[in-house]
Motif scaffolding. Structure first.
Motif, PDB file in Angstrom:
ATOM      1  N   PRO A  98      -6.571  -0.084  -5.384  1.00 38.21           N
ATOM      2  CA  PRO A  98      -5.633   0.056  -4.264  1.00 38.21           C
ATOM      3  C   PRO A  98      -4.201   0.352  -4.685  1.00 38.21           C
ATOM      4  CG  PRO A  98      -7.089  -1.809  -3.913  1.00 38.21           C
ATOM      5  CD  PRO A  98      -7.328  -1.343  -5.310  1.00 38.21           C
ATOM      6  N   ALA A  99      -3.782  -0.189  -5.816  1.00 36.95           N
ATOM      7  CA  ALA A  99      -2.405   0.027  -6.261  1.00 36.95           C
ATOM      8  C   ALA A  99      -2.115   1.502  -6.498  1.00 36.95           C
ATOM      9  CB  ALA A  99      -2.132  -0.772  -7.523  1.00 36.95           C
ATOM     10  N   THR A 100      -3.162   2.280  -6.827  1.00 37.56           N
ATOM     11  CA  THR A 100      -2.985   3.719  -7.035  1.00 37.56           C
ATOM     12  C   THR A 100      -3.585   4.535  -5.887  1.00 37.56           C
ATOM     13  OG1 THR A 100      -5.043   3.881  -8.324  1.00 37.56           O
ATOM     14  CG2 THR A 100      -3.008   3.434  -9.536  1.00 37.56           C
ATOM     15  N   GLY A 101      -3.925   3.850  -4.790  1.00 34.97           N
ATOM     16  CA  GLY A 101      -4.423   4.549  -3.609  1.00 34.97           C
ATOM     17  C   GLY A 101      -5.865   4.981  -3.692  1.00 34.97           C
ATOM     18  N   ARG A 102      -6.676   4.296  -4.501  1.00 36.63           N
ATOM     19  CA  ARG A 102      -8.094   4.666  -4.634  1.00 36.63           C
ATOM     20  C   ARG A 102      -8.978   3.628  -3.946  1.00 36.63           C
ATOM     21  NH1 ARG A 102      -5.054   8.673  -5.619  1.00 36.63           N
ATOM     22  NH2 ARG A 102      -6.087  10.379  -6.704  1.00 36.63           N
ATOM     23  N   TYR A 103      -9.790   4.109  -2.984  1.00 38.07           N
ATOM     24  CA  TYR A 103     -10.575   3.202  -2.154  1.00 38.07           C
ATOM     25  C   TYR A 103     -12.035   3.651  -2.049  1.00 38.07           C
ATOM     26  CZ  TYR A 103      -6.025   1.418  -0.617  1.00 38.07           C
ATOM     27  OH  TYR A 103      -4.757   0.871  -0.586  1.00 38.07           O
ATOM     28  N   ASP A 104     -12.677   3.870  -3.185  1.00 37.87           N
ATOM     29  CA  ASP A 104     -14.108   4.161  -3.144  1.00 37.87           C
ATOM     30  C   ASP A 104     -14.876   2.851  -3.290  1.00 37.87           C
ATOM     31  OD1 ASP A 104     -16.371   5.638  -2.858  1.00 37.87           O
ATOM     32  OD2 ASP A 104     -16.355   6.510  -4.869  1.00 37.87           O
ATOM     33  N   THR A 159      -5.253  15.137  -7.008  1.00 41.05           N
ATOM     34  CA  THR A 159      -3.912  15.409  -6.484  1.00 41.05           C
ATOM     35  C   THR A 159      -3.555  14.550  -5.271  1.00 41.05           C
ATOM     36  OG1 THR A 159      -4.632  17.154  -4.942  1.00 41.05           O
ATOM     37  CG2 THR A 159      -4.184  17.802  -7.227  1.00 41.05           C
ATOM     38  N   ALA A 160      -4.517  13.842  -4.722  1.00 38.19           N
ATOM     39  CA  ALA A 160      -4.268  13.090  -3.490  1.00 38.19           C
ATOM     40  C   ALA A 160      -3.575  11.764  -3.771  1.00 38.19           C
ATOM     41  CB  ALA A 160      -5.576  12.853  -2.752  1.00 38.19           C
ATOM     42  N   ASP A 161      -2.786  11.321  -2.811  1.00 40.10           N
ATOM     43  CA  ASP A 161      -2.123  10.021  -2.920  1.00 40.10           C
ATOM     44  C   ASP A 161      -3.074   8.886  -2.561  1.00 40.10           C
ATOM     45  OD1 ASP A 161       0.691  10.963  -3.415  1.00 40.10           O
ATOM     46  OD2 ASP A 161       0.333  11.934  -1.483  1.00 40.10           O
ATOM     47  N   ILE A 162      -3.912   9.128  -1.551  1.00 43.28           N
ATOM     48  CA  ILE A 162      -4.888   8.136  -1.102  1.00 43.28           C
ATOM     49  C   ILE A 162      -6.251   8.804  -1.055  1.00 43.28           C
ATOM     50  CG2 ILE A 162      -5.575   6.585   0.761  1.00 43.28           C
ATOM     51  CD1 ILE A 162      -2.646   6.563   1.683  1.00 43.28           C
ATOM     52  N   ALA A 203      -3.873  12.272   2.047  1.00 41.11           N
ATOM     53  CA  ALA A 203      -5.053  11.418   2.102  1.00 41.11           C
ATOM     54  C   ALA A 203      -6.296  12.291   2.016  1.00 41.11           C
ATOM     55  CB  ALA A 203      -5.065  10.597   3.378  1.00 41.11           C
ATOM     56  N   LEU A 204      -7.323  11.790   1.355  1.00 41.10           N
ATOM     57  CA  LEU A 204      -8.500  12.626   1.083  1.00 41.10           C
ATOM     58  C   LEU A 204      -9.772  11.796   1.160  1.00 41.10           C
ATOM     59  CD1 LEU A 204      -8.824  15.282  -1.717  1.00 41.10           C
ATOM     60  CD2 LEU A 204     -10.573  13.500  -1.512  1.00 41.10           C
ATOM     61  N   THR A 205     -10.798  12.381   1.761  1.00 35.68           N
ATOM     62  CA  THR A 205     -12.141  11.822   1.714  1.00 35.68           C
ATOM     63  C   THR A 205     -13.107  12.976   1.444  1.00 35.68           C
ATOM     64  OG1 THR A 205     -13.713  10.331   2.799  1.00 35.68           O
ATOM     65  CG2 THR A 205     -12.708  12.028   4.182  1.00 35.68           C
ATOM     66  N   HIS A 206     -14.385  12.671   1.367  1.00 36.13           N
ATOM     67  CA  HIS A 206     -15.357  13.705   0.997  1.00 36.13           C
ATOM     68  C   HIS A 206     -15.675  14.634   2.158  1.00 36.13           C
ATOM     69  CE1 HIS A 206     -18.584  11.734   3.257  1.00 36.13           C
ATOM     70  NE2 HIS A 206     -18.106  10.582   2.781  1.00 36.13           N
ATOM     71  N   SER A 207     -16.135  15.810   1.815  1.00 32.90           N
ATOM     72  CA  SER A 207     -16.627  16.770   2.808  1.00 32.90           C
ATOM     73  C   SER A 207     -18.119  16.532   3.012  1.00 32.90           C
ATOM     74  CB  SER A 207     -16.362  18.197   2.326  1.00 32.90           C
ATOM     75  OG  SER A 207     -16.934  18.395   1.041  1.00 32.90           O
ATOM     76  N   GLY A 208     -18.742  17.356   3.847  1.00 31.89           N
ATOM     77  CA  GLY A 208     -20.173  17.214   4.094  1.00 31.89           C
ATOM     78  C   GLY A 208     -20.443  16.196   5.196  1.00 31.89           C
ATOM     79  N   PRO A 227       0.822  -1.209   0.000  1.00 28.39           N
ATOM     80  CA  PRO A 227       0.000   0.000   0.000  1.00 28.39           C
ATOM     81  C   PRO A 227       0.857   1.262   0.000  1.00 28.39           C
ATOM     82  CG  PRO A 227      -0.771  -1.587   1.626  1.00 28.39           C
ATOM     83  CD  PRO A 227       0.569  -2.055   1.174  1.00 28.39           C
ATOM     84  N   ILE A 228       0.314   2.298  -0.576  1.00 31.75           N
ATOM     85  CA  ILE A 228       1.018   3.583  -0.636  1.00 31.75           C
ATOM     86  C   ILE A 228       1.363   4.056   0.775  1.00 31.75           C
ATOM     87  CG2 ILE A 228       0.692   6.041  -1.163  1.00 31.75           C
ATOM     88  CD1 ILE A 228      -0.860   5.170  -3.649  1.00 31.75           C
ATOM     89  N   GLY A 229       2.630   4.426   0.949  1.00 29.85           N
ATOM     90  CA  GLY A 229       3.087   4.927   2.236  1.00 29.85           C
ATOM     91  C   GLY A 229       3.687   3.875   3.136  1.00 29.85           C
ATOM     92  N   LEU A 230       3.543   2.584   2.786  1.00 30.67           N
ATOM     93  CA  LEU A 230       4.081   1.515   3.615  1.00 30.67           C
ATOM     94  C   LEU A 230       5.311   0.859   2.994  1.00 30.67           C
ATOM     95  CD1 LEU A 230       0.853  -0.294   4.896  1.00 30.67           C
ATOM     96  CD2 LEU A 230       2.159   1.535   5.985  1.00 30.67           C
TER      97      LEU A 230
END
Length: 344
Positions: free
Chosen positions: A85-91, A72-75, A18-23, A6-9
């Motif tokens: 997951p290989a590109t840090g996308r976890y939706d 622009t986010a890594d995760i 790292a990024l998630t949604h607002s609201g 995983p990215i960062g490990l």
């Protein structure tokens, strides 16, 4: 667990965004952030990172739904429409959403737990532990904590009242906050709410990791004591610890557990016929129920007897030998009572 790095490990110490949604926020992305916190930068300030984006460490955290910023986010988790997951996308909100082996849809928390859970556990424990111990803790929490969140977030099974999901939701501002105080204040309260929720979830995760660790330690000691026991119906523990879970999971024929209850007392506790039940496989003698000290010593024949509960599920003596003797006598009296009733 993860099938890739995983990215960062990867032992690099470069910055991670790292990024998630607002609201409105829920327990899955809140736990997801907490997992990343412990896995990537556990020494950072969990709440300050939410409120300021950074807390002076390698992990930056952003909450937004703006596509250009998401890129622009890594995760990225729980937003973005991509699971890779290989590109840090976890939706997990797409039509072909990622599924567990049993068909349960993953939440963002479940996806991040799969990749970053083991690293988070190691950081929480701090002391070096064997891979097998980390794997056992990961598996236990995946079943007891993460799976229910997956189910709740995907509308499979709703978590109950006062659950972790309810606690997280309660941290969010009321629906009319913007109407009463304006958009700026509403956004500020939302960020503070997420920070508070993350702190609560982090505390819960740390406690659960430690409890599972202790449970594994107890299991090892219980089995060692059982294997060393002359009478397998009497389990003598030199330290007080949970034993019932191990007894039932291993189908042990234990009737009484003898363990210290303080510097000058050892207790005998009866095991129920069903885990968590109020009954006993073998109740303590009827004649002992509700007696204390000299009266109990006279009836039982154990000089340092201390008490016997009226419900006859627990009794105690002033010494290890006294408690073991009470357990042995209770079994003898039960056998004699059953033999007498059979003759009748």
């Amino acid at each position: 667990m993860s099938e890739h790095t995983p990215i960062g490990l990867d032992n690099s110490k470069g910055p991670i965004k790292a990024l998630t949604h607002s609201g409105n926020f829920h327990v899955d992305e809140t736990l997801g952030y907490v997992i990343l916190h412990y896995a990537l930068e556990p020494e950072g300030d969990l709440k300050a990172r939410v409120l300021n984006g950074k807390s002076g460490d390698r992990l930056e955290f952003v909450r937004t739904r703006t596509p250009d910023i998401i890129k622009t986010a890594d995760i990225v988790f729980d937003v973005g429409g991509v699971f890779d997951p290989a590109t840090g996308r976890y939706d997990h909100h797409m039509k072909d959403k990622p599924l567990r082996e049993d068909g349960t849809p993953y939440s963002a928390a479940g996806l991040l737990w799969k990749d970053y859970g083991a690293a988070a556990i190691r950081a929480i424990l701090k002391e070096p532990v064997e891979d097998a111990t980390v794997a056992a803790i990961w598996k236990s929490l995946d079943k007891s904590l993460v799976l229910p969140i997956d189910q709740d977030d995907n509308g499979v099974v709703k978590m109950g009242k006062l659950s972790l999901a309810d606690i997280v939701s309660a941290c969010g501002p009321a629906w009319d906050t913007a109407e009463l105080y304006g958009q700026k204040e509403a956004k500020s309260r939302e960020a503070q709410g997420f920070a508070n929720a993350a702190f609560a979830v982090a505390s819960h995760l740390v406690n659960m990791v430690d409890r599972v660790r202790a449970s594994l330690k107890a299991a090892s000691r219980v089995m060692a004591a059982y294997n060393a026991a002359e009478d397998k119906r009497i389990l003598v523990m030199d330290t007080g610890m949970p034993t019932e879970k191990v007894i039932f999971e291993n189908d042990l024929p234990v009737v009484y557990v003898v363990s210290p209850a303080g510097p000058d007392q050892w207790n005998v506790k009866a095991i129920p016929p069903v885990r968590g039940d109020f009954g006993q496989r073998v109740s303590l003698p009827e004649a002992w129920g509700g007696l204390e000290r000299q009266k109990l010593a006279d009836v039982s024949g154990v000089p340092d007897a201390v008490f016997a509960h009226p419900a006859r599920f627990i009794c105690g003596a002033g010494s290890r030998a006294g408690a073991v003797k009470m357990a042995q006598l209770a079994l003898e009296i039960d056998a004699a009572t059953k033999a007498a009733s059979t003759k009748d």
